[in-house]
Scaffold this active site. Structure first.
Site, PDB file in Angstrom:
ATOM      1  N   HIS A 168       0.761  -1.244  -0.190  1.00 46.67           N
ATOM      2  CA  HIS A 168       0.113  -0.014   0.118  1.00 46.67           C
ATOM      3  C   HIS A 168       0.914   1.280  -0.063  1.00 46.67           C
ATOM      4  CE1 HIS A 168      -4.223  -1.474   1.142  1.00 46.67           C
ATOM      5  NE2 HIS A 168      -3.596  -2.438   0.297  1.00 46.67           N
ATOM      6  N   ASN A 207      -7.225   1.453   3.076  1.00 44.36           N
ATOM      7  CA  ASN A 207      -6.163   1.549   4.070  1.00 44.36           C
ATOM      8  C   ASN A 207      -6.975   1.272   5.625  1.00 44.36           C
ATOM      9  OD1 ASN A 207      -4.042   1.767   2.499  1.00 44.36           O
ATOM     10  ND2 ASN A 207      -3.900   4.060   2.355  1.00 44.36           N
ATOM     11  N   HIS A 228      -1.209 -13.191  -1.300  1.00 41.23           N
ATOM     12  CA  HIS A 228      -2.586 -13.449  -0.595  1.00 41.23           C
ATOM     13  C   HIS A 228      -2.453 -14.895  -0.297  1.00 41.23           C
ATOM     14  CE1 HIS A 228      -5.296  -9.961  -2.546  1.00 41.23           C
ATOM     15  NE2 HIS A 228      -4.263  -9.613  -1.723  1.00 41.23           N
TER      16      HIS A 228
HETATM   17  C1  HEM Z   1      -3.886  -6.837  -7.170  1.00 40.50           C
HETATM   18  C2  HEM Z   1      -4.420  -6.173  -6.502  1.00 40.50           C
HETATM   19  C3  HEM Z   1      -4.773  -6.644  -4.907  1.00 40.50           C
HETATM   20  C4  HEM Z   1      -6.065  -6.306  -4.458  1.00 40.50           C
HETATM   21  C5  HEM Z   1      -7.434  -5.849  -5.261  1.00 40.50           C
HETATM   22  C6  HEM Z   1      -5.921  -6.534  -3.120  1.00 40.50           C
HETATM   23  C7  HEM Z   1      -6.899  -6.653  -2.091  1.00 40.50           C
HETATM   24  C8  HEM Z   1      -7.043  -6.914  -0.619  1.00 40.50           C
HETATM   25  C9  HEM Z   1      -7.756  -6.770   0.251  1.00 40.50           C
HETATM   26  C10 HEM Z   1      -9.289  -6.301  -0.201  1.00 40.50           C
HETATM   27  C11 HEM Z   1      -7.286  -7.619   1.144  1.00 40.50           C
HETATM   28  C12 HEM Z   1      -8.310  -7.623   2.592  1.00 40.50           C
HETATM   29  C13 HEM Z   1      -8.872  -6.399   3.340  1.00 40.50           C
HETATM   30  C14 HEM Z   1      -9.698  -6.784   4.284  1.00 40.50           C
HETATM   31  O1  HEM Z   1     -10.898  -7.265   3.972  1.00 40.50           O
HETATM   32  O2  HEM Z   1      -9.151  -6.658   5.510  1.00 40.50           O
HETATM   33  C15 HEM Z   1      -6.266  -7.740   0.980  1.00 40.50           C
HETATM   34  C16 HEM Z   1      -5.377  -8.292   1.989  1.00 40.50           C
HETATM   35  C17 HEM Z   1      -3.858  -8.559   1.864  1.00 40.50           C
HETATM   36  N1  HEM Z   1      -3.434  -8.416   0.761  1.00 40.50           N
HETATM   37 FE1  HEM Z   1      -3.758  -7.852  -1.004  1.00 40.50          FE
HETATM   38  N2  HEM Z   1      -4.612  -6.879  -2.695  1.00 40.50           N
HETATM   39  C18 HEM Z   1      -3.955  -6.797  -3.953  1.00 40.50           C
HETATM   40  C19 HEM Z   1      -2.562  -6.916  -4.083  1.00 40.50           C
HETATM   41  C20 HEM Z   1      -1.524  -7.339  -2.890  1.00 40.50           C
HETATM   42  C21 HEM Z   1      -0.288  -7.372  -3.155  1.00 40.50           C
HETATM   43  C22 HEM Z   1       0.629  -7.135  -4.351  1.00 40.50           C
HETATM   44  C23 HEM Z   1       0.288  -7.809  -2.182  1.00 40.50           C
HETATM   45  C24 HEM Z   1       1.591  -7.858  -1.600  1.00 40.50           C
HETATM   46  C25 HEM Z   1       2.534  -8.417  -2.429  1.00 40.50           C
HETATM   47  C26 HEM Z   1      -0.810  -8.160  -1.023  1.00 40.50           C
HETATM   48  C27 HEM Z   1      -0.670  -8.552   0.137  1.00 40.50           C
HETATM   49  C28 HEM Z   1      -1.766  -8.730   1.034  1.00 40.50           C
HETATM   50  C29 HEM Z   1      -1.899  -9.200   2.277  1.00 40.50           C
HETATM   51  C30 HEM Z   1      -0.678 -10.123   3.050  1.00 40.50           C
HETATM   52  C31 HEM Z   1      -3.078  -9.372   2.728  1.00 40.50           C
HETATM   53  C32 HEM Z   1      -3.519  -9.606   4.087  1.00 40.50           C
HETATM   54  C33 HEM Z   1      -3.353  -8.560   5.094  1.00 40.50           C
HETATM   55  C34 HEM Z   1      -3.741  -8.945   6.859  1.00 40.50           C
HETATM   56  O3  HEM Z   1      -3.938 -10.129   7.087  1.00 40.50           O
HETATM   57  O4  HEM Z   1      -3.556  -8.007   7.449  1.00 40.50           O
HETATM   58  N3  HEM Z   1      -2.187  -7.896  -1.833  1.00 40.50           N
HETATM   59  N4  HEM Z   1      -5.797  -7.496  -0.233  1.00 40.50           N
END
Ligand code: HEM
Length: 356
Positions: free
Chosen positions: A82, A110, A211
């Site tokens: 982010h 965020n 993810h």
């Molecule tokens: C490509 C587009 C992406 C979208 C649309 C996206 C969207 C999201 C969303 C909606 C969540 C969950 C938020 C929630 O409901 O609490 C999430 C969690 C997460 N995302 Fe992504 N994401 C993307 C790319 C990435 C990238 C590039 C990374 C890292 C390289 C990443 C790492 C993570 C991680 C590790 C979580 C879990 C966070 C936690 O458990 O606190 N995401 N993402």
């Protein structure tokens, strides 16, 4: 005769050892991680003189932190993502809002960043500054913490180019929304969104592998359950999700990778092949013909995924970085130095006044 045999043996030995050397060189080269070119101002050895213990301070501390709470690994990885997608990797996401307005942190994508992740970054910053002085930026600490989150969860131990400086401003809500795509996006929208940052479809599939750890709230995948169930989803998987989110406004959480939620591996791609991806933005990578093959290749070959993930992380980690004399090295990750200075002057002033 004996001497001829001896020299023939040593000749053969030389040939075979040079062959071995040669072939092992090739193996090493093939196994070596390849990285994208470095942007000007960043380098692999940036703190070698000014803070040689930097990486070991961070790794040692995060080992302890993750023992208490492995979920923070996901929180730290997402924080770096982010940070980089909005205004580049300049620590702008770390800045708290000010009297002049809300910060990046207040923009919808965020709001689900973990508070403890922000606290951990500033705690690491404090430990590093205590040892080396104010020479290491919050954005570099964030990049290293993300790498260690990956490695300490079982992922690749890639190198991080360093030398980023911290930004002086944060983005507005609209700017933040325009660079962080929503989880309801399909692959076409994601490809278009990442292209603005010079990231391609291969980067998209590799980075989405983030993810493989962490959690999501019902609100982020509600669109796949209500008003009707997304037909692409595996039926049993969907049934379980209805258990977690029984109504369209439920706000519970579930894991992003059902096979190994806390382990950084390639199982996320296996989930997608079984139609068990959580967000539309995940599952559509296996529906879209442009990305399906890459998903399959990562599901089959974890090593390939690790190499491509590391490559794309280093690429993402260099987006619009500030270097040289640009920006600053913050003394507190959530406050610009000038504001920190002003608030300490006010506090001192108040203390002084209260003596009268
Ligand atoms: C490509 C587009 C992406 C979208 C649309 C996206 C969207 C999201 C969303 C909606 C969540 C969950 C938020 C929630 O409901 O609490 C999430 C969690 C997460 N995302 Fe992504 N994401 C993307 C790319 C990435 C990238 C590039 C990374 C890292 C390289 C990443 C790492 C993570 C991680 C590790 C979580 C879990 C966070 C936690 O458990 O606190 N995401 N993402």
């Amino acid at each position: 005769m004996a001497s001829t045999i001896k020299s023939l043996t040593s000749f053969l030995f030389l040939i075979s050892s040079s062959f071995l050397l040669h072939s092992s060189f090739h193996v090493t080269k093939a196994q070596a991680q390849s990285y994208p070119p470095l942007v000007e101002g960043l380098s692999w050895d940036f703190y070698d003189n000014s803070c040689p213990k930097l990486e070991s301070i961070i790794r040692k501390q995060l080992k302890k932190v993750f023992k208490q709470n492995i979920g923070l690994a996901a929180g730290l990885l997402r924080l770096h993502f982010h940070d980089c997608f909005v205004r580049g990797c300049d620590g702008s996401v770390l800045l708290a809002g000010s009297a002049s307005g809300p910060s990046e942190q207040d923009a919808p994508p965020n709001l689900t960043l973990r508070l403890e992740a922000f606290q951990t970054i500033d705690d690491l910053r404090r430990r590093v500054h205590k040892r080396c002085g104010r020479v290491v930026s919050c954005s570099d600490v964030t990049a290293l913490a993300a790498r260690d989150a990956v490695y300490l969860s079982g992922g690749p131990n890639y190198s991080v180019p360093l030398g980023r400086r911290d930004g002086l401003n944060f983005a507005t809500r609209n700017e933040t929304l325009s660079f962080l795509p929503p989880p309801t996006s399909n692959t076409s929208a994601l490809i278009t969104s990442l292209a603005k940052l010079n990231l391609d479809a291969y980067d998209l599939v590799a980075l989405s592998g983030g993810h493989t750890i962490g959690i999501g709230h019902c609100g982020s995948f509600r669109n796949r359950l209500y008003p009707t169930q997304d037909p692409v989803m595996d039926k049993t998987f969907a049934k379980n999700l209805y258990g977690t989110c029984p109504t369209s406004n439920s706000n519970d959480t579930t894991v992003l990778d059902i096979r190994s939620p806390n382990r950084f591996d390639n199982k996320y791609y296996v989930d997608l092949m079984n139609r068990q991806g959580l967000f539309t933005s995940d599952q559509d990578l296996y529906t879209d013909r442009r990305t399906k093959g890459v998903v399959t290749s990562f599901a089959i070959d974890q090593q390939l995924f690790f190499e491509r993930f590391a490559y794309s992380m280093v690429k993402m980690g260099q987006l619009s970085v500030l270097t040289g004399n640009q920006g600053e090295i913050r003394a507190n990750c959530s406050i610009r130095n000038v504001d920190l200075f002003l608030s300490s002057v006010v506090e001192d002033g108040e203390k002084g006044l209260s003596q009268f």
